[in-house]
Design an enzyme around this catalytic site. Sequence first.
Site, mmCIF file in Angstrom:
data_model
loop_
_atom_site.group_PDB
_atom_site.id
_atom_site.type_symbol
_atom_site.label_atom_id
_atom_site.label_comp_id
_atom_site.label_asym_id
_atom_site.label_seq_id
_atom_site.Cartn_x
_atom_site.Cartn_y
_atom_site.Cartn_z
ATOM 1 N N HIS A 75 14.243 136.691 14.899
ATOM 2 C CA HIS A 75 14.456 137.047 16.306
ATOM 3 C C HIS A 75 13.250 136.601 17.131
ATOM 4 C CE1 HIS A 75 15.146 139.438 19.929
ATOM 5 N NE2 HIS A 75 16.401 139.572 19.522
ATOM 6 N N GLU B 218 20.459 132.841 20.507
ATOM 7 C CA GLU B 218 20.000 133.740 21.559
ATOM 8 C C GLU B 218 18.983 133.021 22.439
ATOM 9 O OE1 GLU B 218 20.170 138.354 20.961
ATOM 10 O OE2 GLU B 218 18.555 137.519 19.796
#
EC number: 5.3.1.1
Length: 242
Positions: free
Chosen positions: A98, A167
């Site tokens: 992430h 993302e």
Amino acid sequence: MKKIIIGNWKMNKTVHETRDFIQKFDIFYSKNLGKIKDNLDFAIAPSFTSLALISTSKIDKLKVAAQNLSQFDSGAFTGEISAKMLQDLAVHYVIIGHSERREIFKEIGEDLTNKILQAQKYNLIPVFCVGESLSEFEANETEKVIIGQINEVKSVLNFEKAIIAYEPIWAIGTGKTATAQIAEQVCKLIKNNFGKNIRVIYGGSVNSKNINELLLQKNIDGALVGKASLDPEEFVKILANI
């Protein structure tokens, strides 16, 4: 290919708050059961302290995801949580790479590679995150960045079982969402370069209002949901709107 929704709670919710969420989620889910497709997978990634509570849900389809794991198997690594420990808590998916981990905790390719190896060793499904910054997006470097991030781990990542989460950093928690067309373009790019059967999902300010348009795109197989997953009613609305 089955669609999948994963709620990433980040560093939110105490154990007490998680219990309250699960109770309300079960109620809202049961009320909307007829609207939720049978072939939909979904999971929640809470803080480590609440992992065991997700399994207390009466909704058997709700799976447990983890937000992180150690790159080490076991031993003198104070503060670390191993893949084996996660497996013991019935964790199904684990988020790796992430942008917050890359930026704040300075995780690099070698760290991510080792984490993927640990996850796969204990039959956890890696949810490998990739994404470009606003400056990279504006400089038309999205393709270069995304392909480069996946290339760093492609020698160890089992693409047949893993999930790739696109993302864009500029859309995480900002209220800005990549248009469905932009998200589709990048997800298609990933599949064209690494395999048509890879499960590719989108994350970045996803909510019940935009989930349907996003998942109508041919190459978007699901979503990694942040803030909107903290509200049990909103999370169920997301599941029901697909």
